[in-house]
Structure formats: structure tokens, C-alpha cells
Design an enzyme around this catalytic site. Structure first.
Site, PDB file in Angstrom:
ATOM      1  CE  LYS B  74      -4.009   1.977   2.444  1.00  0.00           C
ATOM      2  NZ  LYS B  74      -4.904   1.861   3.625  1.00  0.00           N
ATOM      3  CB  SER B 149      -8.139   3.785   2.688  1.00  0.00           C
ATOM      4  OG  SER B 149      -7.285   3.111   3.588  1.00  0.00           O
ATOM      5  CB  SER B 173      -8.420   1.061   5.617  1.00  0.00           C
ATOM      6  OG  SER B 173      -9.061   2.301   5.558  1.00  0.00           O
TER       7      SER B 173
END
Lengths: 98, 482, 472
Positions: B74, B149, B173
Site C-alpha cells: 500500500k 482505503s 481499511s
């Protein structure tokens, strides 16, 4: 209950957070920020709670670091992402007081 | 055409050991698939370095199951010399000069980072639509959001563009996009994985975790990234166990609770019905499933907003255009430097949250909102702890609905918080939580089961998740699912 | 005019002596090349986290102890949020809710009485970058970012510039002698901010904060100037706002920096990145044992050995000299002579050569030898002046140096008497004058004797013997 913040309130939080907003955006923020603030206001409904705080779910206390030095950065590394610099120094594009 | 990405990690490992394939074959296949995909899962690819690294590994012994596997990281986890943007304009050209601790660990396991995944800007959002680099797509239906997210990390694993990925979870997330994309995602216990090098959103809630195609691979990746780190004072000293060790064990006799709030009217009936099927399945297997009340769950979103926005307003203060990142030209004063840099550098979701967060901490508000939130937070954790005295695990749905359409609710500042209403309490209390696929709705969109454990009970959670995974035997490849 | 009561409260920032910074393991030392002692934590890089230096906690415990504070055994840190270019994270990690020490005091000596200046709290925090100015821009040096500080906050207990100066001198002495800080105001390792107000009533007047004062004596000047300025305004019937002023040591005036924003909004909240720090009784006891002899005890020892208060204080102001003198506390040498030597010729030599005693050839044995020789009148101060360079620079003994220099030591009182008698015989007129009651004549005779012996005799001894001889 009013349904939006005043213009002054919006400008105040914009200044607190150091986030500039344009004239056109103010109205939008008056409504959006108010919605968020109304939501967090629900915390006022909670009556039963004890005094103990949970800052973060730590499972231990701080373990102190030994006072021994480690690696430091070269000037080249420091300057890698710096927008402006002079010599060894990081430059602030304006004059500041101490 | 080779299809290594369809093989299990154990199968790949056998091939590598027998020298029938090399790490470069895996890397090449990943990049070929990524380049032929329109999913926008990645913000930055690490092609040159990944190929170099794959070649270096050819001379090394295949020393662990994760050896040579391409992994996606990420883009809020810093990678030395590899651009890390947090999906924000303010870090569009930011090249970190150090590695996050998890990055050091995955390098130590000889995994290969193939790129940095797309996400909501600064991890603020639940759809990945706040990314400065465009939204990543949901592989099950390109008109739907992938969740967020960690949307890019979910979408690339689901779409079989990478074997594994790392996400981060502040208020759902990892779990929510895993649920929307039909993969397995774990948010470990707070302190299990070092946060050093994770660009902080809300420090007391953030945790890095594994996102994978199946339960076993998830446990393997958690093994690799867990452990104490002296650089993170909040990192736990508890010894790392083998999280795969209970996978395959019989679940008979387990005691599981479902909080009534997690099956209340806020949950859509298709999700609720799917959960009830799981309850039946568990009871048939000899598991006790009770419905219980846990206090304060309905206040979790409010607490979360106060704590997460408050902390975020402070954590994001450092982006000021002086030491790194976007900087406005020719400011006339320090204030103008800050105001304009941050006005132009941050997107609207981020700006909204840091403005509200600053307000919530200002003057008397710190007591009225923030302190009170920390007090109720403590009570909420205690309420969970009481439940764990009687029950091994808690379950519920991850999300109230399946992935919804792109653009829906974009202008509603509350929607993104309400999407996470079922997963947020776990972050508030620090417990581990995971999403494991439990089926599809009638549009064939995946639905995730939420498993919540007591502190450091990840192994037990994997045991239940693996049982359900095996029992359901779902086809979770979106390309084969259609 | 004179019935205004002055009220002063002082905040002192003192840098702690440690090897590394408070929240990172880069070196604590900013005298070196700009931005050479910096790592990603000091730069406030995204993703970095603080760790907490053990030695900082030890030093702060020590400071809390010497300031007679109650120690907060379950402490935590807080974030103070404010945007400023010298503040790398735009928040400073400090202690707002749980300072390490509270309710302490420092006792000052007002001559006729002692007064306790109460310490509100002492807390640990990180320093900011050093900024310098260049062509209307500012340049940042991160070497100072993250240097450990304690901030010591008094109650508004001081009522004059003298009291403020006495407090600061005492505080500096405590921190210096406990090895907590090197307290160099000129170099910024100790910084004082004074809150000054005046009032004719019990209610405190509007206060102004005076910052950046470069020496303790200037704190006194700055407070006096500020009191005078406030008086003048009040006498004219003007009111003024709370504001921050700076002391300009060139004009000796305070200059407006900024008017304080109402209710400075620092948005304090608990630092989530640092769990609670528990201080145990064992830790505190262990630290207590490391506190060296403090100034007060040294002063008592010096006075007991006959050193004047003035000289005792002068010695104590110089930590190195005091440590050196303390080596001889257990010996029976004359410490008055020893302290005079240290404050006089030795300090002069050290300053001239910009060195310290340990870097010279002055051994403890040599020092004892010299003090004894002076005490017994075998040499005098003039001789010492002649040989000090050799004493400090040569490995040879004092006796060897004296003989190398060709200095005759007449230590036998009979031999001295012989010289005296010889001089008296040659100056009968002066002897007559003396006997006639002109005591000044003895001074002339004294001069003649010293001239004859090239000043190698102790004047006290010569004088004693001369008077005895004249009075016969």
C-alpha cells in the site's frame, strides 16, 4: 438548530488547520463541516462512562532506549526531497522570527 | 500462457525448490497481467528493481514459503528510493530515504515488491475514490467501488495481479475492501505489526495487515510481518506464534457471539441472510452461536470521528512544503506557505477531516470531545473484554451492503464513515479483526464475514476462517466467476 | 510612583546533557556542521515514530529531585500543536498533563532572610531547529531539532529584578552541579523567559513576556526596563495588551515581538505514539545516588575552611575549579591559599592559554607542594608568578623548577634576620625616624629588604621579623 456554520467559523477552522480555502468553497464547507460536527456532537448523548482514558490500546509501558548513537543522514540524503536549500541548510522561503 | 498466479503458494514453492521456475518468471507474469489490466490498482510500479531483485534471488536458497513471491505494498508504507505518495498530490514526487520496518521484513523473507498500491488519499475514505491518481476498480464489477482505503491492495490480489499485498486499517481499511473484493484481509491486534514507516493517519488506530487470496496465505504473511520493533514504542513484546498452526483444526465446541447491533436494521437483508447461513453452518458443526449486547457499539463511529480526525489533524501537520513534498511557489509569509501548500496539496476529504480534527482539539473542545471520547473508548474496550470472557470469538458482517456504484455518496461527508460502522469498533478497542468471504449476493458481488478476536488471538481467528473457507469452497477468482 | 508591586515568574529551558537526542538516536550536539547530526526522525519524516532516551528520563528525574519536586511516577507525553518552520512535525512532543515534577521550590538568599521560589512544574520536551537569516529567507539547522530539554516553570513568586537574578543564579548552579545541563546562556543551552507585571493592588497587572535574554545579569536589566516601561504607560493612564517582547542588549531596551493571540490554541492532546512511562522507586533512588556534591554543600565546606563567601561563590561559579579544589577537601593544606591560587594566577593562565587544569602538567602533588611552600613563607606570590608557566608546562617538580630559575629560597628565619640587620645597619636614619614615631619609615626599610632579596621572601614574614627587630 442551524444547518450550517457561519462564514467566520469556517475561516477559523481553515486557519487552525492551515488549510486555505477559496471564496467559492466557503459555502460548501459551511454545510459539510456542520454535518460532521453534528455527528460528533452525538457524543454528548453518552452519559454513563468512567473516568479512565484509553489513549491507545497499548499492551505494555514505554521501554526506554539506551543513550547510544546510531546512523545519521548525509546532507545529500537530507536534501533529496527538500524543495529549497542553500548549502547545508534547508531553506524556508520566508523570514521567520525565533 | 503460464498461470503461476493461479497456483497456491505451496505449489509455487515446490516449483521454485525444484528449480522448475525462477522468481523472474513470477515477476514477469505479474507485470504482464498488470500491464494488460485496466484496474488502476497501482500508483507506482517497481518494475526495474523487481526484475533486478528477482535475478539476485536466483542464486539464493529457497529458504521459506514466501521466497521469491511478488508482493504489492500500500502506498502509505514508505519504501526507500521507491516513490510513496499516500495517493496525494502533496507527496506526488516524494522518494523516501528509509524503509518501513515491514518492508525490511518482507525483504528479509526474500519477497519482491512489485509496486505501490492505490488507495484513498492518506487512507481517508472507504471507496478509494479520494485518490489523486484515480480510483482502482473492483474486479467483480468495474462500475463498483473496490472499497477502501486499501482498495488497490484488495483489487490487485482479487484480480490476480499479485500473490499478496499489504494494507493498512485505521477504521476498516483492510477488511472492508477485502469484503468488497472477495479476498481475505486481517487487521492484527494493535501493536502486533510495527507501524514504523507507515505514514500515520490516526496513530492509536492504524495497523498494517496482510491481504491475500486465502486464509492460509494470510496467516503466512502475518507470520512474516509480525514482531516487536524497537523503533515503535507501541509495538508489542509478545512472541510471534505460527499463525497457521490451528488451521484445519476442528471447530466443534467453539463459542461465538454475534452482537445484536451488527445484525440490526442498519445491515441490508442480503448481507444479514448470508450471515444467518453461516450461523446455521457453524451450529451444525457443533459451534455455540449466541446473540449478545455489547454496549457503546452504536457510538463507535462518533468516537472514531473524534479520535481519528483529531489525531489526523496533528499527524498531517508536517506536510508543509519545507522538508519534502509539494510546496507553493513564492509565498509572502510562513502562513501563506502553509495555507496555500496545503490547500493545493490535499484533496477535499483530507481537508475536511483535518479542519474538523483541528476544531475538535481546540480550546475547550479537547475536553468536551476528545477526552470524553477516550473515556468512552476505554469503556467500549471493557465491554468487549467482558464478552471475550464467555466467548472465543465474535462475528458479524464486515459491511452493511456489498460494494456500491462508483460516485455514489461522494458528496456526503458522512457516508464514508457509515460504510465502516461495523468494523470501526475493533480499531477503537485494539482487537484483531478479519474479513473472510462468506458468499455472494444475487448480483454475484462478494460478501465478507467479520471475525473479531481477543487481543493476540489471530491464530484462533484463522482456524474459524479456514473452516468456513473450506466448508463454502467458493470460487473467488473474479475472472472465473463470471 | 513607587507603590507598584512587581511580580515576576520565570520559565527556563535547559538543554540536557546526553549523548543522543530525546526521541531519536542521532547525536545531541549542535556546535558542529549544520545538519550533520540528523536522522529521519529529527526531520519529521512521514512514517517515523519517536523512541524515548533513558538518559533524558534520568536527567529529568535528577532535575526534579534537586528542585525539590514531587515526581510523577506515571507520566505520559502530550502533543503541542502549532505551525512554525522551526518545528519539524508542526507539533512538539512535551508534557502538559503529567509533567515529571510538580510543587518544587528553589531557596534564594536575600541576605537578611531566605525565600522559597516555588516551582510550578518541570517537564520534558524536545527542542526545535535553529534558524538563521539569509537574504530575507530563513535557513534551518536540524542539529538542534530533538535536543532534550527540561522546562522549569516558577510560580509568580519573585518581586524584584534582584530576586529574579538570584533565582536564576541558584537554578543555574543546581543544574550545573547536578550535571544536568551545561547552562550556557550565551550558547543557548539555557534560555530564560520572564513574565513581568506590576500592580498597585493584590490583583496582578497585565503581564508581558520578555524572551531571548542573553545573560543572567541582563535578565535583571530587562526586568527593570520592563517595569519602568509599564509604569510609564500606567502613569500616563494607558493600558496595554499581553505581549511578547525581546531584550535588545545593544540598546538595553525591550522590543515588541508580537501581541499574544487570545488564548493561545496549542490543541494539546495525549501523544499516542509513546505509551505510559512508569518511574519506579528503584529508578529514582538509583538516579539520586548519581547526584554529585551540589553547590550549597561545597559552599558550606569552603566557608568552614576559612574561604571568604566572595571567593567561595567565585569558585562555585566555575565548576572545573570547584571540582579541582574539592580534591583537596580531605587534605590539611591551606584552602584559602589554594582558592586564591585557583582564582588568581591559575585561572589567569588557563584563560590565557584557553585550556583546563587536567590538560596541564599541574599534578595534585605539585599543587599541594606550592600551597605548602606559600603557606610556610618559603616562596611568595611573586615567585609563583615567575614559575607558573613552568609549573603548568613541565614535568619537573616545584623544587627543580625553582632551582632551575636560580631563585634563592631563604626559609631559615635566622638567615632572614641577618639580611634585616644588615639593612638596618645601612639605614640608621630611617631606624631613628621609626623610633621617633614615624611608622612610615618601616615601609621604606621593607622595600629595601625586598629589593635586596629580589622579592623572594614572603612579605608577611619579613614584615613580622622587621617590626620585631625595630621594636627591640
Amino acid at each position: 438548530m442551524k444547518d450550517k456554520l457561519t462564514k467566520e467559523e469556517v475561516l477559523h477552522v481553515s486557519r487552525l488547520a492551515r488549510v486555505g480555502i477559496s471564496e467559492e468553497e466557503i459555502e460548501k464547507y459551511q454545510v459539510e463541516l456542520k454535518k460532521l460536527l453534528d455527528e460528533v456532537d452525538k457524543i454528548k448523548e453518552v452519559k454513563n462512562y468512567d473516568e479512565e482514558l484509553l489513549i491507545a490500546p497499548y499492551d505494555h509501558d514505554t521501554v526506554l532506549r539506551k543513550d547510544e548513537s546510531g546512523e545519521m543522514l548525509s546532507n545529500e540524503e537530507i536534501m533529496k526531497n527538500v524543495p529549497a536549500s542553500i548549502g547545508n541548510f534547508v531553506e524556508v522561503p520566508v523570514m521567520i522570527n525565533d | 500462457m503460464t498461470k503461476y498466479l493461479d497456483l497456491s503458494i505451496q505449489q509455487i514453492n515446490e516449483l521454485l525448490k525444484k528449480k522448475e521456475i525462477k522468481p523472474i518468471d513470477l515477476v514477469n507474469e505479474c507485470f504482464e497481467r498488470i500491464e494488460n489490466s485496466d484496474s488502476n490498482s497501482f500508483i507506482t510500479l517497481n518494475k526495474e528493481e523487481a526484475i533486478k531483485r528477482a535475478h539476485e534471488l536466483e542464486n539464493k536458497e529457497v529458504d521459506n514459503l514466501l521466497f521469491g513471491l511478488p508482493i504489492a505494498v500500500k502506498d502509505n508504507i514508505v519504501t526507500k528510493n521507491l516513490r510513496t505518495t499516500c495517493a496525494s498530490k502533496i507527496l506526488e514526487n516524494f522518494i523516501p530515504i528509509y524503509d518501513a520496518e515491514v518492508v525490511r521484513k518482507i525483504n528479509e523473507k526474500n519477497m519482491i515488491i512489485i509496486g505501490k498500491t492505490n488507495m484513498d488519499e492518506f487512507a481517508m475514505g472507504s471507496t478509494s475514490q479520494t485518490s489523486y491518481f484515480g480510483v482502482p476498480l473492483n474486479p467483480w464489477n468495474k462500475t463498483r467501488v473496490p472499497g477502501g482505503s486499501s482498495g488497490g491492495s484488495a483489487s490487485c490480489v482479487s484480480n490476480r495481479l499479485a500473490f499478496l499485498s499489504l494494507g493498512s486499517d485505521t477504521g476498516g481499511s483492510i477488511r472492508q475492501p477485502s469484503s468488497y473484493c472477495g479476498i481475505v484481509g486481517m487487521k492484527p491486534t494493535y501493536g502486533r505489526v510495527s507501524r514504523y514507516g507507515l505514514i500515520a493517519f490516526a496513530s492509536s488506530l492504524d495497523q498494517i495487515g496482510p491481504m491475500t487470496r486465502n486464509v492460509y496465505e494470510n496467516a503466512l504473511l502475518l507470520n512474516a510481518i509480525s514482531g516487536h520493533d524497537d523503533k515503535d514504542l507501541t509495538s508489542s513484546y509478545r512472541e510471534v506464534e505460527d499463525y497457521t498452526r490451528m488451521i484445519g483444526e476442528d471447530v466443534k465446541g467453539m463459542k461465538i457471539a454475534i452482537p445484536n447491533y451488527l445484525v440490526s436494521d442498519i445491515v441490508s437483508s442480503e448481507v444479514k441472510n448470508k450471515l444467518m447461513e453461516i450461523v446455521e453452518l457453524l451450529r451444525e458443526a457443533g459451534v455455540t452461536v449466541d446473540f449478545i449486547d455489547i454496549e457503546y457499539l452504536d457510538k463507535a463511529v462518533t468516537l472514531y470521528q473524534i479520535i481519528a480526525m483529531g489525531e489526523a489533524s496533528s499527524n498531517l501537520a508536517r506536510f508543509d512544503g519545507i522538508r519534502y513534498g509539494y510546496s507553493v511557489e513564492n509565498p509572502q509569509s510562513a502562513d501563506e506557505l502553509y495555507m496555500k501548500t496545503r490547500q493545493e496539496g490535499f484533496g477535499k476529504e483530507v481537508k475536511r477531516r483535518i479542519m474538523v480534527g483541528s476544531y475538535l482539539l481546540s480550546g475547550e473542545n479537547a475536553k468536551i470531545y476528545y477526552d470524553k471520547a477516550l473515556r468512552i473508548r476505554d469503556d467500549m474496550r471493557k465491554a468487549f473484554k467482558d464478552a471475550f470472557k464467555k466467548y472465543d470469538l465474535i462475528i458479524g458482517p464486515v459491511s452493511t451492503t456489498v460494494a456500491y456504484s462508483l460516485g455514489e455518496g461522494l458528496d456526503d461527508p458522512l457516508k464514508t464513515f457509515m460504510d465502516d460502522v461495523l468494523v470501526i469498533p475493533v480499531n477503537m478497542a485494539g482487537f484483531p479483526g478479519m474479513s473472510v468471504p462468506m458468499g455472494f449476493n444475487k448480483e454475484h458481488m462478494p460478501i465478507g464475514l467479520h471475525i473479531i478476536g481477543d487481543d493476540f488471538e489471530e491464530a484462533l481467528m484463522y482456524k474459524l476462517a479456514a473452516f468456513i473457507e473450506k466448508k463454502l469452497n467458493l470460487n473467488l477468482d473474479p475472472r472465473g466467476g463470471k | 510612583m513607587s507603590d507598584y508591586k512587581t511580580t515576576v515568574g520565570i520559565e527556563v529551558h535547559a538543554e540536557l546533557k546526553t549523548k543522543t537526542k530525546i526521541f531519536s538516536n542521532s547525536i545531541n550536539g549542535y556546535g558542529t556542521t549544520a545538519n550533520s547530526n540528523v536522522n529521519v526522525i529529527d526531520l519529521g519524516y512521514p512514517g517515523t515514530l519517536p523512541t524515548l532516551n533513558e538518559e533524558v528520563v534520568n536527567q529529568a528525574i535528577k532535575a526534579a529531585l534537586v528542585l525539590n519536586c514531587e515526581i510523577n511516577k506515571n507520566m505520559h507525553f502530550d502533543r503541542k500543536n502549532y505551525f512554525y518552520p522551526d518545528n519539524p512535525k508542526n507539533y512538539q512532543i512535551t508534557q502538559a498533563r503529567t509533567p515529571i515534577g510538580v510543587n518544587g521550590y528553589v531557596e534564594i538568599d536575600l541576605g537578611d532572610r531566605k525565600k522559597k521560589i516555588r516551582i510550578h512544574d518541570i517537564h520534558i520536551e524536545e527542542d526545535t531547529c535553529k534558524s538563521i537569516h539569509h537574504n530575507n529567507h530563513s535557513l534551518l539547522d536540524f542539529n538542534r531539532a530533538g535536543v532534550p530539554l527540561v522546562e522549569i516553570v516558577t510560580e509568580a513568586d519573585m518581586n524584584s529584578s534582584e530576586e529574579a537574578v538570584l533565582y536564576l543564579e541558584k537554578l543555574r548552579e543546581l543544574l550545573l552541579y547536578a550535571d544536568i545541563s551545561d547552562c550556557k546562556i550565551e550558547e543557548g543551552s539555557m534560555r530564560c523567559d520572564c513574565n513581568v507585571s506590576i500592580s498597585k493592588t493584590e490583583k496582578l497587572g497585565t503581564k508581558t513576556e520578555v524572551k531571548n535574554i542573553g545573560s543572567i545579569s541582563n535578565v535583571g536589566v530587562a526586568i527593570e526596563k520592563e517595569v519602568a516601561r509599564q509604569k510609564e504607560l500606567l502613569e500616563k493612564g494607558e493600558t496595554f495588551h499581553e505581549e511578547t517582547r525581546r531584550f535588545d542588549d545593544k540598546t538595553n531596551q525591550t522590543i515588541l515581538m508580537r501581541v499574544k493571540e487570545t488564548g493561545n490554541d496549542y490543541r494539546y492532546f495525549p501523544e499516542p505514539d509513546i505509551p505510559f512511562v512508569r518511574l519506579t522507586d528503584e529508578m529514582i533512588e538509583r538516579v539520586k545516588k548519581t547526584i554529585p556534591m551540589l553547590a550549597e554543600e561545597r559552599r558550606t565546606n569552603y566557608l568552614n575552611r576559612g574561604i571568604s563567601l566572595l571567593n567561595a561563590n567565585k569558585i562555585i561559579q566555575n565548576r572545573n575549579l570547584s571540582d579541582y579544589l574539592n580534591k583537596f577537601l580531605d587534605t590539611d593544606i591551606n584552602l584559602v591559599i589554594a582558592s586564591n591560587l585557583l582564582l588568581g594566577d591559575i585561572q589567569f593562565y588557563l584563560n590565557k592559554h584557553n585550556t583546563t587544569i587536567d590538560k596541564t602538567k599541574l599534578t595534585d602533588d605539585k599543587f599541594i607542594d606550592i600551597v605548602k611552600k606559600l603557606d610556610e613563607g618559603k616562596i611568595n606570590n611573586k615567585v609563583f608568578k615567575d614559575i607558573i608557566d613552568d609549573i603548568m608546562e613541565k614535568d619537573t617538580t616545584v623544587d627543580e623548577i625553582i632551582s632551575e630559575k636560580g631563585i634563592k629560597i631563604i626559609s631559615d628565619p635566622n638567615a632572614i634576620l641577618e639580611v634585616i640587620r644588615d639593612i638596618l645597619a645601612k639605614n640608621e636614619a630611617s631606624v631613628k625616624d621609626y623610633k621617633a614615631g614615624n611608622t612610615r619609615a618601616s615601609k621604606f626599610l621593607m622595600g629595601q629588604i625586598m629589593k635586596e632579596t629580589k622579592g623572594s621572601l614572603s612579605p608577611e614574614i619579613v614584615n613580622k621579623l622587621l617590626i620585631e627587630e625595630l621594636d627591640k
